[in-house]
Scaffold this motif. Structure first.
Motif, short mmCIF file in Angstrom:
data_model
loop_
_atom_site.label_atom_id
_atom_site.label_comp_id
_atom_site.label_asym_id
_atom_site.label_seq_id
_atom_site.Cartn_x
_atom_site.Cartn_y
_atom_site.Cartn_z
N LEU A 109 1.06 -1.04 0.37
CA LEU A 109 0.00 -0.28 0.24
C LEU A 109 0.92 1.27 0.03
N VAL A 110 0.40 2.04 -0.71
CA VAL A 110 1.37 3.38 -0.96
C VAL A 110 0.64 4.68 -0.72
N GLU A 111 1.31 5.57 -0.16
CA GLU A 111 0.12 6.32 0.68
C GLU A 111 0.59 7.82 -0.31
N VAL A 112 -0.18 8.62 -1.25
CA VAL A 112 0.22 9.53 -2.06
C VAL A 112 -0.56 10.71 -1.66
N GLU A 113 0.72 11.51 -0.52
CA GLU A 113 0.21 12.72 -0.28
C GLU A 113 0.74 13.98 -0.71
N SER A 114 -0.17 15.12 -1.04
CA SER A 114 -0.14 16.21 -1.81
C SER A 114 -0.17 17.20 -0.72
N ALA A 115 1.08 18.38 -1.16
CA ALA A 115 0.44 19.29 -0.75
C ALA A 115 0.94 20.78 -1.70
N LEU A 116 0.63 21.91 -0.97
CA LEU A 116 0.17 22.73 -2.12
C LEU A 116 0.91 24.09 -0.90
N HIS A 117 2.24 24.76 -0.98
CA HIS A 117 3.25 25.86 -0.90
C HIS A 117 3.09 27.13 -1.23
N GLN A 118 3.04 27.59 -0.89
CA GLN A 118 3.60 29.70 -1.52
C GLN A 118 5.04 29.39 -2.48
N GLY A 119 4.84 29.68 -3.48
CA GLY A 119 6.12 29.75 -4.02
C GLY A 119 5.80 29.34 -5.67
N ARG A 174 4.46 13.58 -13.18
CA ARG A 174 3.86 14.52 -13.14
C ARG A 174 3.19 15.81 -14.33
N GLU A 175 3.43 15.35 -15.28
CA GLU A 175 3.44 15.38 -16.39
C GLU A 175 1.50 15.58 -17.33
N ARG A 176 1.58 14.20 -17.37
CA ARG A 176 0.93 13.55 -17.44
C ARG A 176 -0.71 14.20 -16.73
N VAL A 177 -0.47 14.44 -15.20
CA VAL A 177 -1.51 14.51 -14.16
C VAL A 177 -2.21 15.90 -14.70
N ARG A 178 -1.32 16.77 -14.91
CA ARG A 178 -0.91 17.82 -15.48
C ARG A 178 -1.95 18.61 -16.37
N ALA A 179 -1.54 17.74 -16.94
CA ALA A 179 -2.57 17.61 -18.39
C ALA A 179 -3.45 17.31 -18.87
N ALA A 180 -3.81 16.41 -17.84
CA ALA A 180 -5.39 15.36 -18.02
C ALA A 180 -6.09 16.10 -17.47
N ALA A 217 -5.16 12.85 -5.43
CA ALA A 217 -4.47 13.39 -4.09
C ALA A 217 -4.09 15.35 -4.66
N VAL A 218 -4.05 15.67 -5.86
CA VAL A 218 -4.26 16.53 -5.88
C VAL A 218 -5.16 17.96 -6.16
N LEU A 219 -6.43 17.00 -6.41
CA LEU A 219 -7.46 17.99 -7.05
C LEU A 219 -8.04 17.94 -5.67
N LEU A 220 -8.02 17.10 -4.32
CA LEU A 220 -8.23 17.53 -3.36
C LEU A 220 -7.46 18.55 -2.26
N ALA A 221 -6.37 18.42 -2.65
CA ALA A 221 -5.23 19.77 -2.04
C ALA A 221 -5.68 20.96 -2.59
N THR A 280 -9.77 17.94 -18.27
CA THR A 280 -11.00 18.38 -17.63
C THR A 280 -11.97 19.26 -17.39
N GLY A 281 -11.47 20.54 -17.71
CA GLY A 281 -11.89 21.90 -17.77
C GLY A 281 -11.23 22.15 -16.54
N LEU A 282 -11.16 21.56 -15.40
CA LEU A 282 -10.20 22.03 -13.67
C LEU A 282 -8.85 23.29 -14.19
N THR A 283 -9.09 24.21 -13.02
CA THR A 283 -7.44 25.01 -13.43
C THR A 283 -6.43 23.88 -12.14
N TRP A 284 -5.41 24.08 -12.78
CA TRP A 284 -3.83 23.41 -12.32
C TRP A 284 -4.00 24.34 -11.57
N PRO A 285 -3.89 24.62 -9.99
CA PRO A 285 -3.06 25.74 -9.31
C PRO A 285 -1.55 26.04 -9.53
N SER A 286 -1.68 27.51 -9.27
CA SER A 286 -0.74 27.91 -9.64
C SER A 286 0.22 28.37 -8.06
#
Length: 518
Positions: free
Chosen positions: A23-33, A51-57, A93-97, A61-67
């Motif tokens: 079992l692998v836990e995929v942790e995601s965290a957003l930081h200023q920067g 990284r690139e596959r998820v961003r493009a996908a 994990a990225v969508l939730l974060a 879907t019409g969602l905004t990738w976090p800046s």
């Protein structure tokens, strides 16, 4: 940039190492920067490219990738993560974060699947052991590519959801403004259905009564077999018909074999559990990695592993490099392959029946028609040396397959069919299953040698006396004695006897090219 993340979330996936899932836990965290994505946790190249596959996908879907600066960690960080099966979990994990998805139940579901740049969720290998590991870890809810659903549903207790596009996942977890898209289907002409090849019947083999008997004994007890003879004698035909004599796999063996082929990428989800013993026949140009398995990044099973609970045929065995052949010595003795690299280690099962087929010399005519042989003594020695003594010592049954007389070739008489022989094999296997039901073994070939000798001696203290005389000669090793005893038990099972007698021991010695009075 502050030390604390603005938002954090997690999702679950599974890393498959060998046949085991972790079992692998995929942790995601957003930081200023500065905007960017950092993927850590010992990913290989394929996993890091998520990284690139998820961003493009996500953008598809019409969602905004976090800046913002995004850090994704695959935990535990000391286990190498291989392949693209983590893509969907990383995306969740990225969508939730990022606050784009709001349903936190997603954090306790296991996600598997590779993402395309358009958001399509593609099938991946190793779904069966991955889902089994998830259920065992207490996470029965799994999200998999729709094409992998039949495979995932083979795991008892799994609650499987199939998806075809990331938009389905995002919408299901509460994301707003999602463009509900469908995978882009490539236009292809519908191929004509391919008929399954007809089963190869033993009745097609003309003559060769001794070799046919040896094949039956090998099938009944799971013994290794060596067929030697001139070209055209029928060695390859005989070996190719061995799988047809074997009974279907029981539930436990079927799960093992299906898991192996799921990891190897040779499993078809629509076929359910693999019930027939597999058959592998690699070409003599195959490398050690192709036979045993390996890989610099991901450890993949080789032919001997894919043949687990089935047959591995090495036709033209003497043409294989000796270094390749000798790598089989430990696996066929122990029933498993241990692949070790600097950063990872994997154990694969390989309980196989090894079948070697070879000509007696480079030109093929040193046996039976010796006058036609033009090989030099050195060529004969070099050719014979290709098959090492330690390897042949592990082969239970050795048979010389003579050329079929021309008159017999033209005869209309046919031998027994595979179905007839398979019925006797099944009865012998049933007797073995009853005898060894309270032990870790299933067939006579698997039983530990010293244990079997002690068991046989308790039945009749004088039964093994003739073998002791033969064992005092250099012609038969202690390992060879054990293998003769195993074959003797198989002969007894084929004859419907409770235990072997002197006749079965003598016949077992003969099948090993040894005479009781030697």
């Amino acid at each position: 940039m502050t030390g604390q993340p603005l938002r954090a979330a997690r999702a679950l996936s599974v890393a498959v190492v060998g046949l085991e899932g972790l079992l692998v836990e995929v942790e995601s965290a957003l930081h200023q920067g500065l905007p960017g994505v950092q993927l850590i946790g010992l990913p290989d190249t394929a996993a890091a490219e998520a990284r690139e596959r998820v961003r493009a996908a996500v953008i598809a879907t019409g969602l905004t990738w976090p800046s913002l600066r995004l850090v994704v960690n695959l935990r535990p960080a000391d286990v190498r993560k291989s392949g693209s099966a983590f893509d969907v979990a990383v995306a969740v994990a990225v969508l939730l974060a990022a606050g784009l998805a709001t349903d936190r139940r997603a954090e306790n579901r296991v996600h598997l699947g590779e993402l395309g740049l358009d958001g399509t969720v593609h099938p991946v290998h190793g779904v069966l052991p991955a889902v089994a590991a998830a259920v065992a870890a207490g996470h029965p809810e799994v999200v998999v590519p729709s094409e992998n659903v039949p495979e995932a549903e083979l795991v008892p207790g799994a609650r499987v959801t199939g998806v075809r596009h990331l938009s389905e996942v995002a919408h299901g977890y509460g994301a707003e403004g999602v463009r509900m898209l469908q995978p882009v289907a490539l236009e292809r002409s519908t191929p004509a259905p391919v008929a399954e090849p007809a089963a190869k019947d033993l009745a097609d083999v003309i003559g060769q009564e001794q070799a046919r008997h040896a094949l039956e004994v090998a099938a009944a007890g799971g013994h290794h077999l060596f067929l030697s003879g001139p070209p055209g004698a029928g060695k390859s035909m005989l070996a190719a018909r061995l799988p047809g004599l074997l009974p279907d796999l029981d539930d436990a063996a079927a799960v093992e074999v299906t898991t192996v082929h799921s990891v190897a990428g040779t499993y078809r989800s629509s076929s359910g559990l693999i019930r027939r013993p597999p058959y592998e026949a690699p070409h003599h140009t195959a490398s050690k990695a192709a036979i045993i398995g390996g890989g610099s990044r991901t450890l993949q099973p080789g032919a001997v592993v894919r043949a687990h609970r089935g047959v591995l045929l090495l036709d033209e065995a003497a043409e294989f490099p000796r270094t390749v052949l000798d790598t089989l010595r430990q696996p066929i003795e122990e029933g498993q392959v241990v692949l070790a690299r600097a950063s990872q280690r994997a154990i694969f099962p390989c309980r196989v029946q090894l079948v070697l087929a070879a000509n007696p010399c480079p030109c093929g005519w040193a046996s039976g028609k010796a006058l036609r042989c033009r090989c030099t003594p050195k060529a004969l020695r070099d050719y014979a040396g290709k098959l090492s003594g330690p390897l042949l010592d592990r082969v239970d049954i050795r048979v010389d397959v003579a050329a079929v007389p021309r008159a017999q070739l033209l005869s209309s008489r046919r031998g027994e069919t595979s179905a007839t022989v398979a019925a006797r094999v099944a009865a012998a296997r049933a007797a073995q299953a009853e005898r060894w039901k309270d032990t870790p073994w299933r067939t006579n070939a698997e039983v530990d040698g010293p244990w079997l000798r002690d068991y046989t001696g308790r039945i009749d203290p004088h039964l093994l006396t003739p073998l002791k005389r033969v064992a005092d000669t250099p012609e038969l090793s202690m390992r060879g004695v054990d293998r003769v005893v195993r074959v003797a038990w198989t002969l007894a099972d084929l004859h419907g006897l409770e235990h072997p007698g002197p006749a079965e021991l003598g016949a077992a010695l003969t099948l090993r090219n040894r005479d009781l009075d030697a």
